[in-house]
Design a protein around this motif. Structure first.
Motif, PDB file in Angstrom:
ATOM      1  N   LEU A  52       0.828  -1.201   0.000  1.00 19.62           N
ATOM      2  CA  LEU A  52       0.000   0.000   0.000  1.00 19.62           C
ATOM      3  C   LEU A  52       0.867   1.258   0.000  1.00 19.62           C
ATOM      4  CD1 LEU A  52      -2.699  -0.936   2.694  1.00 19.62           C
ATOM      5  CD2 LEU A  52      -2.851  -1.214   0.204  1.00 19.62           C
ATOM      6  N   CYS A  53       0.404   2.277  -0.705  1.00 20.60           N
ATOM      7  CA  CYS A  53       1.038   3.597  -0.705  1.00 20.60           C
ATOM      8  C   CYS A  53      -0.039   4.631  -0.400  1.00 20.60           C
ATOM      9  CB  CYS A  53       1.665   3.905  -2.054  1.00 20.60           C
ATOM     10  SG  CYS A  53       3.045   2.837  -2.502  1.00 20.60           S
ATOM     11  N   ASP A  54       0.341   5.689   0.317  1.00 19.65           N
ATOM     12  CA  ASP A  54      -0.632   6.723   0.657  1.00 19.65           C
ATOM     13  C   ASP A  54      -0.246   8.107   0.147  1.00 19.65           C
ATOM     14  OD1 ASP A  54       1.470   7.303   2.299  1.00 19.65           O
ATOM     15  OD2 ASP A  54       0.366   7.139   4.186  1.00 19.65           O
ATOM     16  N   ASP A  55       0.838   8.213  -0.622  1.00 21.13           N
ATOM     17  CA  ASP A  55       1.327   9.492  -1.148  1.00 21.13           C
ATOM     18  C   ASP A  55       1.689  10.458  -0.021  1.00 21.13           C
ATOM     19  OD1 ASP A  55       2.116  11.102  -3.298  1.00 21.13           O
ATOM     20  OD2 ASP A  55       0.183  12.121  -3.417  1.00 21.13           O
ATOM     21  N   GLN A  56       1.912   9.919   1.159  1.00 22.24           N
ATOM     22  CA  GLN A  56       2.284  10.751   2.308  1.00 22.24           C
ATOM     23  C   GLN A  56       3.503  10.167   3.024  1.00 22.24           C
ATOM     24  OE1 GLN A  56      -1.133  11.497   4.920  1.00 22.24           O
ATOM     25  NE2 GLN A  56      -2.495  11.107   3.198  1.00 22.24           N
ATOM     26  N   THR A  57       3.341   8.958   3.529  1.00 23.25           N
ATOM     27  CA  THR A  57       4.416   8.344   4.321  1.00 23.25           C
ATOM     28  C   THR A  57       5.315   7.451   3.481  1.00 23.25           C
ATOM     29  OG1 THR A  57       2.992   6.481   4.922  1.00 23.25           O
ATOM     30  CG2 THR A  57       3.000   8.389   6.396  1.00 23.25           C
ATOM     31  N   GLY A  58       4.782   6.857   2.443  1.00 24.52           N
ATOM     32  CA  GLY A  58       5.579   5.979   1.595  1.00 24.52           C
ATOM     33  C   GLY A  58       4.869   4.681   1.262  1.00 24.52           C
ATOM     34  N   GLU A  59       5.647   3.627   1.201  1.00 30.82           N
ATOM     35  CA  GLU A  59       5.166   2.315   0.746  1.00 30.82           C
ATOM     36  C   GLU A  59       5.230   1.326   1.908  1.00 30.82           C
ATOM     37  OE1 GLU A  59       6.314   0.238  -3.253  1.00 30.82           O
ATOM     38  OE2 GLU A  59       7.784  -0.375  -1.741  1.00 30.82           O
ATOM     39  N   TRP A  60       4.117   0.651   2.143  1.00 25.98           N
ATOM     40  CA  TRP A  60       3.998  -0.269   3.271  1.00 25.98           C
ATOM     41  C   TRP A  60       3.628  -1.670   2.804  1.00 25.98           C
ATOM     42  CZ3 TRP A  60       4.187   1.099   8.617  1.00 25.98           C
ATOM     43  CH2 TRP A  60       4.348   2.466   8.873  1.00 25.98           C
ATOM     44  N   ALA A  61       4.161  -2.669   3.495  1.00 23.65           N
ATOM     45  CA  ALA A  61       3.671  -4.039   3.361  1.00 23.65           C
ATOM     46  C   ALA A  61       2.536  -4.203   4.358  1.00 23.65           C
ATOM     47  CB  ALA A  61       4.780  -5.037   3.646  1.00 23.65           C
ATOM     48  N   ALA A  62       1.369  -4.558   3.861  1.00 24.37           N
ATOM     49  CA  ALA A  62       0.196  -4.724   4.720  1.00 24.37           C
ATOM     50  C   ALA A  62      -0.300  -6.157   4.631  1.00 24.37           C
ATOM     51  CB  ALA A  62      -0.904  -3.751   4.310  1.00 24.37           C
ATOM     52  N   ARG A  63      -0.917  -6.610   5.692  1.00 26.45           N
ATOM     53  CA  ARG A  63      -1.458  -7.967   5.727  1.00 26.45           C
ATOM     54  C   ARG A  63      -2.985  -7.901   5.705  1.00 26.45           C
ATOM     55  NH1 ARG A  63       1.291 -12.528   6.850  1.00 26.45           N
ATOM     56  NH2 ARG A  63       2.982 -11.346   7.837  1.00 26.45           N
ATOM     57  N   VAL A  64      -3.588  -8.772   4.908  1.00 25.11           N
ATOM     58  CA  VAL A  64      -5.048  -8.829   4.821  1.00 25.11           C
ATOM     59  C   VAL A  64      -5.608  -9.442   6.103  1.00 25.11           C
ATOM     60  CG1 VAL A  64      -7.016  -9.782   3.569  1.00 25.11           C
ATOM     61  CG2 VAL A  64      -4.992  -9.004   2.303  1.00 25.11           C
ATOM     62  N   ILE A  65      -6.543  -8.716   6.719  1.00 24.29           N
ATOM     63  CA  ILE A  65      -7.243  -9.243   7.899  1.00 24.29           C
ATOM     64  C   ILE A  65      -8.476 -10.021   7.460  1.00 24.29           C
ATOM     65  CG2 ILE A  65      -8.469  -8.633  10.010  1.00 24.29           C
ATOM     66  CD1 ILE A  65      -6.716  -6.116  10.146  1.00 24.29           C
ATOM     67  N   SER A  66      -9.234  -9.434   6.534  1.00 21.89           N
ATOM     68  CA  SER A  66     -10.431 -10.100   6.010  1.00 21.89           C
ATOM     69  C   SER A  66     -10.701  -9.587   4.607  1.00 21.89           C
ATOM     70  CB  SER A  66     -11.644  -9.854   6.912  1.00 21.89           C
ATOM     71  OG  SER A  66     -11.954  -8.474   6.955  1.00 21.89           O
ATOM     72  N   ALA A  67     -11.378 -10.396   3.827  1.00 18.80           N
ATOM     73  CA  ALA A  67     -11.697 -10.005   2.449  1.00 18.80           C
ATOM     74  C   ALA A  67     -13.004 -10.639   2.023  1.00 18.80           C
ATOM     75  CB  ALA A  67     -10.582 -10.442   1.500  1.00 18.80           C
ATOM     76  N   ASP A  68     -13.892  -9.807   1.493  1.00 18.34           N
ATOM     77  CA  ASP A  68     -15.082 -10.314   0.823  1.00 18.34           C
ATOM     78  C   ASP A  68     -15.269  -9.496  -0.444  1.00 18.34           C
ATOM     79  OD1 ASP A  68     -16.594  -7.921   1.427  1.00 18.34           O
ATOM     80  OD2 ASP A  68     -16.945  -8.730   3.442  1.00 18.34           O
ATOM     81  N   LYS A  69     -16.358  -9.723  -1.159  1.00 20.14           N
ATOM     82  CA  LYS A  69     -16.505  -9.095  -2.465  1.00 20.14           C
ATOM     83  C   LYS A  69     -16.727  -7.585  -2.389  1.00 20.14           C
ATOM     84  CE  LYS A  69     -21.446 -10.201  -2.822  1.00 20.14           C
ATOM     85  NZ  LYS A  69     -22.471 -10.920  -3.624  1.00 20.14           N
ATOM     86  N   ARG A  70     -17.036  -7.046  -1.213  1.00 19.90           N
ATOM     87  CA  ARG A  70     -17.312  -5.615  -1.093  1.00 19.90           C
ATOM     88  C   ARG A  70     -16.259  -4.839  -0.310  1.00 19.90           C
ATOM     89  NH1 ARG A  70     -23.879  -5.495  -0.044  1.00 19.90           N
ATOM     90  NH2 ARG A  70     -24.460  -6.340  -2.102  1.00 19.90           N
ATOM     91  N   THR A  71     -15.600  -5.476   0.643  1.00 22.83           N
ATOM     92  CA  THR A  71     -14.596  -4.784   1.448  1.00 22.83           C
ATOM     93  C   THR A  71     -13.400  -5.695   1.708  1.00 22.83           C
ATOM     94  OG1 THR A  71     -15.586  -5.471   3.548  1.00 22.83           O
ATOM     95  CG2 THR A  71     -16.306  -3.352   2.636  1.00 22.83           C
ATOM     96  N   VAL A  72     -12.242  -5.054   1.791  1.00 25.46           N
ATOM     97  CA  VAL A  72     -11.023  -5.756   2.195  1.00 25.46           C
ATOM     98  C   VAL A  72     -10.410  -4.928   3.317  1.00 25.46           C
ATOM     99  CG1 VAL A  72      -8.740  -6.563   1.503  1.00 25.46           C
ATOM    100  CG2 VAL A  72     -10.651  -6.702  -0.111  1.00 25.46           C
ATOM    101  N   THR A  73     -10.111  -5.574   4.427  1.00 27.33           N
ATOM    102  CA  THR A  73      -9.519  -4.900   5.577  1.00 27.33           C
ATOM    103  C   THR A  73      -8.080  -5.374   5.739  1.00 27.33           C
ATOM    104  OG1 THR A  73     -11.682  -4.800   6.659  1.00 27.33           O
ATOM    105  CG2 THR A  73      -9.758  -4.429   8.041  1.00 27.33           C
ATOM    106  N   LEU A  74      -7.175  -4.399   5.912  1.00 28.53           N
ATOM    107  CA  LEU A  74      -5.756  -4.721   6.019  1.00 28.53           C
ATOM    108  C   LEU A  74      -5.132  -3.947   7.178  1.00 28.53           C
ATOM    109  CD1 LEU A  74      -6.359  -3.690   2.753  1.00 28.53           C
ATOM    110  CD2 LEU A  74      -4.442  -5.255   2.469  1.00 28.53           C
ATOM    111  N   THR A  75      -3.942  -4.368   7.581  1.00 31.36           N
ATOM    112  CA  THR A  75      -3.176  -3.617   8.560  1.00 31.36           C
ATOM    113  C   THR A  75      -1.730  -3.499   8.092  1.00 31.36           C
ATOM    114  OG1 THR A  75      -2.537  -3.457  10.888  1.00 31.36           O
ATOM    115  CG2 THR A  75      -2.645  -5.669   9.958  1.00 31.36           C
ATOM    116  N   PRO A  76      -1.186  -2.274   8.030  1.00 30.68           N
ATOM    117  CA  PRO A  76       0.213  -2.095   7.645  1.00 30.68           C
ATOM    118  C   PRO A  76       1.141  -2.676   8.715  1.00 30.68           C
ATOM    119  CG  PRO A  76      -1.030  -0.041   7.401  1.00 30.68           C
ATOM    120  CD  PRO A  76      -1.881  -0.982   8.186  1.00 30.68           C
ATOM    121  N   GLU A  77       2.169  -3.410   8.249  1.00 28.86           N
ATOM    122  CA  GLU A  77       3.101  -4.044   9.183  1.00 28.86           C
ATOM    123  C   GLU A  77       4.530  -3.539   9.046  1.00 28.86           C
ATOM    124  OE1 GLU A  77       2.903  -8.285   9.044  1.00 28.86           O
ATOM    125  OE2 GLU A  77       0.868  -8.363   9.861  1.00 28.86           O
TER     126      GLU A  77
END
Length: 249
Positions: free
Chosen positions: A51-76
């Protein structure tokens, strides 16, 4: 003993997100990006996404949950801070949609900091869908692993551009009627710079005269052949990057 696989893997999807990223934050992705991750890339809990946010830089994030409408992640892990791109601005006359899309994408890949669309008398197009153009830039940044999105300005008329031109920035004017050798002018004028390229029909005489009258303007030639607008923008940018930009470092 087998080697420990690298994380995130090189095959991990890469996305720009609007939320600011930080260690342990919860990032919820919806809409088209969620569809891309869940239905196209088939991510599942535990998978990696960059993930990139155009502010802090580039992060490796891990998927917490995923379905067809939402995906939740946490940067590690912060992989790279936001890059400092060269202080180079592309002032490109508006072209037909497909051709200007090409200019946007390649300018992003080449490392342009700001893109200023310009309206001239011979422009075939006179409008730009900024939301769509931003999407083109974002897709290009994701593809080329750029961590800083180019700034995209609203189209401005040529006379307004010239009237408000900053004293400290050189304006290299790609004049199809001829000028100084571009490489020599780039080398002789280091520092903040911009490249101005024309529309399908080129600049008219009055426009060319007004540009040359600007003290910061440097008329340049990009070779012995007349280039299309998109070719001039891409070739001129690449040449500057090779001489003065981050290609030279």
């Amino acid at each position: 003993m087998p080697a420990t696989p690298t994380w995130p893997p090189k095959s991990a999807p890469r996305l720009f997100v609007e939320q600011g990223l930080s260690l342990g934050a919860q990032i919820v992705i919806e809409g088209g990006q969620a569809h891309y991750l869940a239905r196209v890339m088939r991510v599942a809990a535990g998978d990696a996404v960059v993930l990139c946010d155009d502010q802090t830089g580039e992060w490796a994030a891990r998927v917490i949950s995923a379905d067809k409408r939402t995906v939740t992640l946490t940067p590690e892990t912060l992989l790279r801070p936001r890059e400092q791109v060269p202080d180079f601005m592309l002032c490109a006359a508006l072209l037909r949609k497909d051709r200007f899309d090409l200019v946007l994408a390649k300018a992003c890949e080449l490392g342009v900091r700001k893109i200023q669309p310009v309206l001239t008398r011979r422009c075939v197009a006179d409008k730009l869908n900024l939301e769509r153009a931003h999407a083109v830039l974002t897709e290009a940044a994701e593809q080329c692993a750029r961590t800083a999105l180019p700034e995209l300005a609203a189209p401005v008329k040529l006379d307004a551009l010239l009237n408000g031109w900053p004293v400290e920035r050189a304006l290299f004017f790609a004049d199809e009627n001829g000028g100084e050798i571009a490489a020599q002018q780039f080398s002789a004028n280091p520092g903040a710079a911009a490249l101005l390229t024309g529309p399908e029909g080129g600049f008219d005489l009055a426009e060319r005269t007004a540009i040359r009258a600007l003290p910061q303007a440097r008329a340049i030639t990009l070779g012995p052949r007349i280039l299309r607008g998109e070719t001039a923008a891409i070739a001129g940018t690449a040449l500057w990057m090779g001489i003065c930009g981050d290609w030279a470092r």
